[in-house]
Design a protein around this motif. Structure first.
Motif, PDB file in Angstrom:
ATOM      1  N   TRP A  39       1.443  -5.021 -10.303  1.00  0.00           N
ATOM      2  CA  TRP A  39       2.229  -5.541  -9.185  1.00  0.00           C
ATOM      3  C   TRP A  39       2.013  -4.731  -7.917  1.00  0.00           C
ATOM      4  O   TRP A  39       1.881  -5.290  -6.831  1.00  0.00           O
ATOM      5  N   THR A  40       1.976  -3.408  -8.068  1.00  0.00           N
ATOM      6  CA  THR A  40       1.789  -2.603  -6.857  1.00  0.00           C
ATOM      7  C   THR A  40       0.418  -2.852  -6.242  1.00  0.00           C
ATOM      8  O   THR A  40       0.280  -2.872  -5.018  1.00  0.00           O
ATOM      9  N   PHE A  43       0.815  -6.008  -4.242  1.00  0.00           N
ATOM     10  CA  PHE A  43       1.586  -5.781  -3.018  1.00  0.00           C
ATOM     11  C   PHE A  43       0.766  -5.035  -1.978  1.00  0.00           C
ATOM     12  O   PHE A  43       0.773  -5.392  -0.793  1.00  0.00           O
ATOM     13  N   ILE A  47      -0.147  -6.250   1.830  1.00  0.00           N
ATOM     14  CA  ILE A  47       0.173  -5.432   3.001  1.00  0.00           C
ATOM     15  C   ILE A  47      -1.090  -5.178   3.826  1.00  0.00           C
ATOM     16  O   ILE A  47      -1.112  -5.372   5.043  1.00  0.00           O
TER      17      ILE A  47
END
Lengths: 299, 59
Positions: A39-40, A43, A47
């Protein structure tokens, strides 16, 4: 010049700082919560995309706007030039008028507006997709588009320099001996488009050294800097992308550095395109200035 | 020409984003079964777009 540098670095650098800091934060998060690493990664990807895409697309918009301005300028000025050359008769025998230039300038402008910029955006999209989802790669397609665009643009510029030099107006050309080491240096150090840049600069130089007899050197320098400023801006931004990629490579995700590198490459290609547009501008401006000068001298 | 290119690219973007979000949501052991489905979706979209680009002259 310094103000231009400051404006470019100021706008681009702030978004790159965000990229650097967020990739470091993701590193820390991955260490603390290893089970969320998928997930990171996603993300971080979004970004970086939202922050990094914007300056590149601003450059796309800028080059497109400049292209449209130059197209309208050239098309409106050229019939006037032709008419006044015919009207003034023999005094223009030293300048041979090349109708092929009209074809070239129109063709270049239409090409860069209708084909080059959509294809460049498509290249960027392919790069992003193949980084986002590494199991579905589009790298071959992106590389194909980039190399074919470069070859198209360099063929056009070669045709342009043939038109200019074959006219016979420019007999006192720039001597190749003095500028050869500098050219070699540029060719070695700027990736992808270095040799193209030196060749095109040589073509502009040959033409404007012939013209500098009629108009002052300062005017030529002004025209050069006005025409080449967007190109320099694009080149600088491309270098900043690659610089950021090199800086964060030791600690960031491989995909993030790859995407920054790819966008930098695409911006280099855009820089080549804007060289093409700058040619049309320089030619038109020099021709107009020479015409005005000759009319006032003959009177 | 440009509309066709735009449709093709946006379809690719949509498929890629949807499939990567889905592969995030699915449990890890199902990834290997999901990968061929993603590839099939991309393949169907590309073949469809080629036939649209070139019309019936392809067959």
């Amino acid at each position: 010049m310094i103000a231009m540098l400051e404006s470019v670095i100021g706008t681009v650098l702030s978004s790159f700082i965000v990229v650097i800091i967020s990739s470091f934060m993701v590193l820390v998060l991955d260490f603390l919560f290893p089970s969320f690493s998928k997930w990171t990664r996603m993300f971080l990807f979004f970004i970086v995309l939202t922050v990094v895409i914007q300056p590149a697309f601003e450059h796309f918009q800028m080059i497109r706007g400049i292209t449209q301005t130059i197209a309208s300028m050239f098309i409106s000025i050229y019939p006037l030039l032709t008419a006044s050359i015919i009207a003034s008769g023999g005094s223009f025998s030293m300048l041979n008028f090349q109708p092929a230039m009209l074809l070239f300038a129109n063709g270049a402008v239409i090409l860069s507006d209708k084909i080059l910029i959509p294809l460049l955006s498509a290249t960027m999209l392919f790069d992003i997709l193949s980084r986002l989802n590494p199991s579905i790669p589009f790298t071959k397609m992106a590389e194909l588009l980039r190399t074919s665009l470069i070859s198209l643009v360099s063929a056009l510029v070669a045709a342009y320099s043939i038109f200019i030099t074959a006219g016979g107006t420019i007999s006192w050309a720039l001597t190749g001996v003095t500028s050869e080491p500098i050219k070699e240096l540029i060719r070695q150090n700027i990736p992808l488009i270095g040799s193209f840049m030196t060749d095109s600069l040589g073509a502009i130089g040959r033409y404007s050294s012939g013209a500098s007899v009629f108009i002052g050197a300062w005017l030529i320098i002004t025209i050069w800097s006005v025409a080449l400023l967007p190109t320099l801006k694009t080149l600088l931004t491309g270098f900043l992308y690659r610089w950021t990629a090199a800086l964060i490579e030791p600690f960031a995700n491989e995909e993030i550095t790859g995407i920054l590198d790819d966008i930098g490459k695409t911006l280099f290609v855009l820089c080549a395109v804007s060289f093409l547009v700058a040619f049309a501008f320089i030619y038109t401006a020099l021709f107009t200035v020479i015409l005005v000068k000759l009319i006032t001298v003959v009177r | 020409m440009r509309g066709g290119l735009l449709a093709f690219l946006s379809g690719l973007l949509l498929i890629c984003i949807l499939s990567s979000v889905l592969s995030l949501l699915l449990p890890g052991e199902l990834d290997d079964e999901f990968l061929p489905l993603m590839k099939m979706a991309i393949g169907i979209w590309i073949i469809h777009s080629i036939t649209i680009f070139f019309g019936h002259s392809l067959f």
